[in-house]
Design an enzyme around this catalytic site. Sequence first.
Site, mmCIF file in Angstrom:
data_model
loop_
_atom_site.group_PDB
_atom_site.id
_atom_site.type_symbol
_atom_site.label_atom_id
_atom_site.label_comp_id
_atom_site.label_asym_id
_atom_site.label_seq_id
_atom_site.Cartn_x
_atom_site.Cartn_y
_atom_site.Cartn_z
ATOM 1 N N THR A 130 0.847 -1.196 0.000
ATOM 2 C CA THR A 130 0.000 0.000 0.000
ATOM 3 C C THR A 130 0.878 1.240 0.000
ATOM 4 O O THR A 130 2.041 1.179 0.397
ATOM 5 C CB THR A 130 -0.915 0.023 1.251
ATOM 6 O OG1 THR A 130 -1.692 1.232 1.249
ATOM 7 C CG2 THR A 130 -0.125 -0.022 2.557
ATOM 8 N N LYS A 190 -3.355 3.370 6.733
ATOM 9 C CA LYS A 190 -3.812 1.968 6.714
ATOM 10 C C LYS A 190 -2.810 1.083 7.446
ATOM 11 O O LYS A 190 -3.194 0.187 8.201
ATOM 12 C CB LYS A 190 -3.927 1.467 5.268
ATOM 13 C CG LYS A 190 -5.050 2.073 4.455
ATOM 14 C CD LYS A 190 -5.067 1.413 3.071
ATOM 15 C CE LYS A 190 -6.179 1.924 2.192
ATOM 16 N NZ LYS A 190 -6.200 1.252 0.876
ATOM 17 N N GLU A 202 -4.787 -0.133 -10.025
ATOM 18 C CA GLU A 202 -6.117 -0.181 -9.409
ATOM 19 C C GLU A 202 -7.117 0.061 -10.516
ATOM 20 O O GLU A 202 -7.293 1.189 -10.969
ATOM 21 C CB GLU A 202 -6.232 0.874 -8.305
ATOM 22 C CG GLU A 202 -5.461 0.466 -7.079
ATOM 23 C CD GLU A 202 -5.825 1.264 -5.823
ATOM 24 O OE1 GLU A 202 -6.928 1.830 -5.753
ATOM 25 O OE2 GLU A 202 -4.976 1.307 -4.928
ATOM 26 N N ASP A 216 -8.536 -2.387 -0.382
ATOM 27 C CA ASP A 216 -9.196 -1.292 -1.068
ATOM 28 C C ASP A 216 -10.388 -0.895 -0.213
ATOM 29 O O ASP A 216 -11.076 -1.749 0.345
ATOM 30 C CB ASP A 216 -9.634 -1.706 -2.476
ATOM 31 C CG ASP A 216 -9.771 -0.497 -3.379
ATOM 32 O OD1 ASP A 216 -8.859 0.356 -3.374
ATOM 33 O OD2 ASP A 216 -10.796 -0.376 -4.081
ATOM 34 N N LYS A 276 -10.708 3.706 16.943
ATOM 35 C CA LYS A 276 -11.198 3.618 15.558
ATOM 36 C C LYS A 276 -11.227 2.153 15.120
ATOM 37 O O LYS A 276 -12.222 1.679 14.565
ATOM 38 C CB LYS A 276 -10.322 4.460 14.619
ATOM 39 C CG LYS A 276 -10.828 4.414 13.175
ATOM 40 C CD LYS A 276 -9.958 5.184 12.197
ATOM 41 C CE LYS A 276 -10.338 4.813 10.762
ATOM 42 N NZ LYS A 276 -9.426 5.343 9.757
ATOM 43 N N HIS A 315 -14.524 -0.164 9.667
ATOM 44 C CA HIS A 315 -14.544 -1.109 8.545
ATOM 45 C C HIS A 315 -13.231 -1.900 8.481
ATOM 46 O O HIS A 315 -13.217 -3.105 8.358
ATOM 47 C CB HIS A 315 -14.774 -0.332 7.254
ATOM 48 C CG HIS A 315 -13.853 0.842 7.050
ATOM 49 N ND1 HIS A 315 -13.621 1.767 8.039
ATOM 50 C CD2 HIS A 315 -13.058 1.215 6.014
ATOM 51 C CE1 HIS A 315 -12.756 2.665 7.602
ATOM 52 N NE2 HIS A 315 -12.400 2.349 6.376
ATOM 53 N N ARG A 316 -12.097 -1.183 8.617
ATOM 54 C CA ARG A 316 -10.788 -1.855 8.525
ATOM 55 C C ARG A 316 -10.564 -2.760 9.733
ATOM 56 O O ARG A 316 -10.060 -3.871 9.592
ATOM 57 C CB ARG A 316 -9.668 -0.799 8.408
ATOM 58 C CG ARG A 316 -8.285 -1.411 8.156
ATOM 59 C CD ARG A 316 -7.301 -0.392 7.650
ATOM 60 N NE ARG A 316 -7.770 0.216 6.406
ATOM 61 C CZ ARG A 316 -8.383 1.397 6.331
ATOM 62 N NH1 ARG A 316 -8.546 2.155 7.395
ATOM 63 N NH2 ARG A 316 -8.825 1.836 5.168
HETATM 64 P P1 ITT Z 1 -3.571 2.152 -1.451
HETATM 65 O O1 ITT Z 1 -2.170 2.431 -1.874
HETATM 66 O O2 ITT Z 1 -3.668 1.071 -0.384
HETATM 67 O O3 ITT Z 1 -4.531 1.892 -2.592
HETATM 68 P P2 ITT Z 1 -5.143 4.578 -1.074
HETATM 69 O O4 ITT Z 1 -5.013 5.709 -0.106
HETATM 70 O O5 ITT Z 1 -5.086 4.890 -2.541
HETATM 71 O O6 ITT Z 1 -4.059 3.476 -0.674
HETATM 72 P P3 ITT Z 1 -7.729 3.298 -1.557
HETATM 73 O O7 ITT Z 1 -7.368 3.093 -2.986
HETATM 74 O O8 ITT Z 1 -8.257 2.139 -0.787
HETATM 75 O O9 ITT Z 1 -6.495 3.842 -0.713
HETATM 76 O O10 ITT Z 1 -8.719 4.513 -1.496
HETATM 77 C C1 ITT Z 1 -9.522 4.727 -0.419
HETATM 78 C C2 ITT Z 1 -9.818 6.195 -0.215
HETATM 79 O O11 ITT Z 1 -10.690 6.270 0.885
HETATM 80 C C3 ITT Z 1 -8.575 7.007 0.138
HETATM 81 O O12 ITT Z 1 -8.729 8.343 -0.299
HETATM 82 C C4 ITT Z 1 -8.565 6.967 1.646
HETATM 83 O O13 ITT Z 1 -7.990 8.141 2.190
HETATM 84 C C5 ITT Z 1 -10.052 6.858 1.988
HETATM 85 N N1 ITT Z 1 -10.191 5.978 3.149
HETATM 86 C C6 ITT Z 1 -10.064 4.630 3.189
HETATM 87 N N2 ITT Z 1 -10.169 4.174 4.431
HETATM 88 C C7 ITT Z 1 -10.362 5.246 5.210
HETATM 89 C C8 ITT Z 1 -10.493 5.428 6.586
HETATM 90 O O14 ITT Z 1 -10.401 4.414 7.441
HETATM 91 N N3 ITT Z 1 -10.665 6.663 7.036
HETATM 92 C C9 ITT Z 1 -10.716 7.714 6.193
HETATM 93 N N4 ITT Z 1 -10.568 7.639 4.888
HETATM 94 C C10 ITT Z 1 -10.394 6.407 4.382
#
Ligand code: ITT
Length: 183
Positions: free
Chosen positions: A7, A12, A36, A65, A162, A167-168
């Site tokens: 990631t 995360k 993606e 994701d 949190k 969800h996570r």
């Molecule tokens: P990866 O490299 O893991 O893909 P990413 O930040 O691009 O990281 P995603 O593609 O899963 O992550 O996109 C999810 C979006 O939703 C991203 O803008 C995150 O900031 C947001 N998001 C996901 N989980 C969240 C959480 O627990 N709290 C707040 N925002 C979240």
Amino acid sequence: MELFFITSNDGKVREAKKFLEPLGINVIKKPLEYPEIQADTLEDVVVFGLNWLKDKVDKPFIIEDSGLFIEALNGFPGVYSAYVYKTIGLDGILKLMEGIENRKAYFKSVIGFYDGEIHLFVGEVRGRISNEKRGSHGFGYDPIFVPDGFDKTFAEMSTEEKNSVSHRGKALKEFYSWMILSG
Ligand code: ITT
């Protein structure tokens, strides 16, 4: 056990570490890029990513994701959450929600684990979009999301708190339970 988390998102990784390290799983961030795809579901994005990565990583690994789905916006930003966050951001979402009474939303996380086979673990949390940004913890949409049963946003919670509702956190719990059961 060592587990790679592929990631680009430090938030995360922080949450996965907090959850899994006390359980004996050492989470290591691997900032390896993978495509993606534009898909209708988070599950499709994860399965494509795992298939693309599986021959390039020699240890068991996870990807994740996630997305924010707002009821009054028909699930937007959903699978486009990362792009929307980078473009219109939190202020853009609050603007879209101006004057809208139904502020219900949910977060969804899909964790994909590859150990020679593909395994998916899903978690969701329901809540609402706040009227303004609050809090400085967490990442992404955390300052505007209030989970059901709370008055504070995710950004006003510690990582542990949190994780206990998010969800996570739920997807990580599913993953860990499956790991235990499958030995
Ligand atoms: P990866 O490299 O893991 O893909 P990413 O930040 O691009 O990281 P995603 O593609 O899963 O992550 O996109 C999810 C979006 O939703 C991203 O803008 C995150 O900031 C947001 N998001 C996901 N989980 C969240 C959480 O627990 N709290 C707040 N925002 C979240």
